[in-house]
Write a protein that holds these residues in place. Sequence first.
Motif, PDB file in Angstrom:
ATOM      1  N   MET A  50     -51.713 -13.038   6.159  1.00 36.18           N
ATOM      2  CA  MET A  50     -50.447 -12.369   4.736  1.00 36.18           C
ATOM      3  C   MET A  50     -50.505 -13.834   3.624  1.00 36.18           C
ATOM      4  O   MET A  50     -50.352 -13.977   3.951  1.00 36.18           O
ATOM      5  N   ILE A  64     -52.073  -7.695   4.242  1.00 37.62           N
ATOM      6  CA  ILE A  64     -53.043  -8.293   5.323  1.00 37.62           C
ATOM      7  C   ILE A  64     -54.334  -8.449   4.752  1.00 37.62           C
ATOM      8  O   ILE A  64     -55.007  -7.167   3.827  1.00 37.62           O
ATOM      9  N   ASP A  96     -58.554  -9.790   5.560  1.00 37.78           N
ATOM     10  CA  ASP A  96     -59.742 -10.662   7.101  1.00 37.78           C
ATOM     11  C   ASP A  96     -60.344 -10.846   6.579  1.00 37.78           C
ATOM     12  O   ASP A  96     -61.385 -11.523   7.810  1.00 37.78           O
TER      13      ASP A  96
END
Length: 434
Positions: A25, A39, A41
């Motif tokens: 986050m 978010i 990744d």
Amino acid sequence: MAAPWITIKDMPQHVEEEVTIKGWMYNKRSSGKIHFLQIRDGSGFVQAVMVKKEVSPEEFEAAKKLWMEASVEITGTVRSDDRAPSGVELTVSNIKVNHNPTDEYPIGKKDHGVDFLLDNRHLWLRSQRQRAIMTIRERIVWSWRQFLHDRDFLLVDSPIITGAIGEGASGLFELDYFDQKAYLAQTGQLYAEAAAAAYGKVYCFGPTFRAEKSKTRRHLTEFWMLEPEVAYYDHKDNMDLQEALVSYTVEQVLEHCKEELALLERELSPLKSVLEGPFYRISYRDAVKKLNELGSSIEFGDDLGAEDETILTQQYDRPVFVECYPKGAKAFYMKENPDDKETVLCADLLAPEGYGEIIGGSQREDDLDKLTARMESDGLDMDSYGWYLDLRRYGTFVHSGFGIGLERTIAWICGLHHIREVIPWPRTIYRLNP
């Protein structure tokens, strides 16, 4: 059945499907009954919307307590959203908190000084800006390898520890190598020359090291350099190859990195102009005259400094080759210019917009006697170069090559002021950590 784990980058292909994303986050805002979790990744960024009535009270409360950079696994349904940069968002049905930091993330929303950010480089790399730069870096490397592969070049890795000096001795990192003196490589060129005699068209690509105590925005003590070397290429062939490589690189970045360039607020028209015509070419002698007219005090025999390169490139809308520098300003291995014996057959390619030199290249001296005489006059240890001189003893041949600095190329294409942003772990005269 568990929802499939996908990357954020692939979410637009899974609209209205339930999926799981795993990441961190990087921001959060709440409005009572809704959490908006930003978010990332590694593949991209997305907003995950958590509505209080659609998840368990425990999960909603856990999300409320998340700090920046908490690692999470979020399951939900992918929804189309034209307002979102990625075109989608995630409606959350479940969240698993893998780790929630115990205190505030060091890099917050406020402005930080450059030294603070470099001290925290291991964390700064997580920002959207740094991801954009590193994505462009990867695209440039990929473009270089593809360009050379398509032209039948063979990759031949050169050593990082060497006993032979490739450039000036003042820029060497010296090592104790058991009972011998050794150096960190300034260039892989001498080894690429040997490989070109074996395989014709070769290149090496790796880190190089310069010990110059420079503090300018263009210098690192450790940087990456691509060095092609080609048998039977003369000075003109060499420049033509450089121009084709740089044009291809810019074309590929413009095609594949639109989002990253936009995030960096890079003005695209100067990059597009690179593709609109041939690069400019000017002799060193004419460059000195032009610079004198523009107010520089440079004299014949001086190398172009950063300020001179900036002044010169501001006169052109595309890269410019400066050809045939004086012998004394360049390295021992460069071929004497038969039309002007005070100069050598070399060229520096200067990027526009004041970014200066990104490539240095030359036709190599293939005459054994001339090469030996130049090396002796430069005071080089001839014993260390026996293998290099063998290249002229056994089948000497016309050949040329160049080195293009990765970090300088990235800084120019990204429109960045300082080179330290374009390498994951910058090394300067004052910085060894992290």
